[in-house]
Design a protein around this motif. Sequence first.
Motif, short mmCIF file in Angstrom:
data_model
loop_
_atom_site.label_atom_id
_atom_site.label_comp_id
_atom_site.label_asym_id
_atom_site.label_seq_id
_atom_site.Cartn_x
_atom_site.Cartn_y
_atom_site.Cartn_z
N SER A 17 -10.51 -29.78 53.19
CA SER A 17 -10.03 -30.85 54.04
C SER A 17 -9.67 -32.24 52.91
N THR A 18 -10.56 -32.41 51.93
CA THR A 18 -10.35 -33.67 51.05
C THR A 18 -9.31 -33.32 49.83
N ASP A 19 -9.37 -32.00 49.62
CA ASP A 19 -8.01 -31.54 48.80
C ASP A 19 -6.78 -31.81 49.39
N LEU A 20 -6.85 -31.24 50.55
CA LEU A 20 -5.40 -31.40 51.24
C LEU A 20 -5.17 -32.77 51.54
N ASP A 21 -5.75 -33.68 51.72
CA ASP A 21 -5.41 -35.17 51.91
C ASP A 21 -4.94 -35.51 50.61
N GLN A 22 -5.38 -35.04 49.44
CA GLN A 22 -4.93 -35.67 48.11
C GLN A 22 -3.50 -34.86 47.80
N HIS A 23 -3.29 -33.67 48.28
CA HIS A 23 -2.18 -32.96 47.86
C HIS A 23 -1.16 -32.96 48.96
N ARG A 24 -1.17 -33.82 49.85
CA ARG A 24 -0.24 -33.78 50.89
C ARG A 24 1.01 -34.12 50.51
#
Length: 284
Positions: A189-196
């Motif tokens: 979830s954290t990585d997806l927010d950064q790689h949006r």
Amino acid sequence: MTQQADPRFPAVDPAADAETTVPGTQAFGPAPAQPPGWPPGAPAGYGAPPSSPVGVGPMPAPLNTLSWLSVVMAFVVSPVAIVLGLVARRQIARSGERGRGLATLGTVLGAVFSLVGIASTIVVLVLASQVTATVQAATIPAPTAAAGSPAAPAPAAAPAPAPTTDDSTGRAQLMAGFIQVGAAADTMSTDLDQHRGDLGAMQRDFAAYRDAISQFRTTATTASLSPDARQKVDADLVPAIDRVLADLDTLSTSSSQSRLSAAADRLQGDSQAMVTAATTAVGG
């Protein structure tokens, strides 16, 4: 009585002219000539102290020790880095030493790493608490009849055997795997927010989460369980895990927007079903 002359003084003739008898006159002869080079001059090379070379300024102030030590401790014990950075800033303000930027950097890094550690700990504790509460709820005995009320009839069937040691070990393995899945989900979830907006990076995030789910499937299929628990795991948990894996395969390989949206919708429902099945399997 005849007074003798003092031998320390020269004899003076009384008949001589008075000018020749006055001390300090020519009676003692002409004044000697001053020898050349007298008085002596200053020794050669002696003079004013040499001046500083051109272009050389004052020495720089020393570097504060706690300033760079706070940066190092940020990667080892982050709370200590915060304290060292604040103390270093006070020392620099008082002594004029260098290192104010390093002290600020160490304070900021210590605060960031401390927050990350606290957040990770909270996530793991919440997941562990949920699983523990489920296990306790499943093992609470049924309430006994109150005094004066009719006693419940004794069951005709024999009581179920207590779970074996192997079954308890298997449930502990499932619990540990389930906690790892929760931590992997938080990381995704954290990585997806950064790689949006970056499709390639997001697909790699889904692939990393798929690896964690795959490890959980291996644990579910190999854990030592009683026959009844094994039947429930094989019938409910393993198929739920397989559905989540299929959704993640689509998300990590497809470039079609419609397929990605459909797979994301399925992943949400299938993940909830997997959590429910895992909670049941762990609690028995």
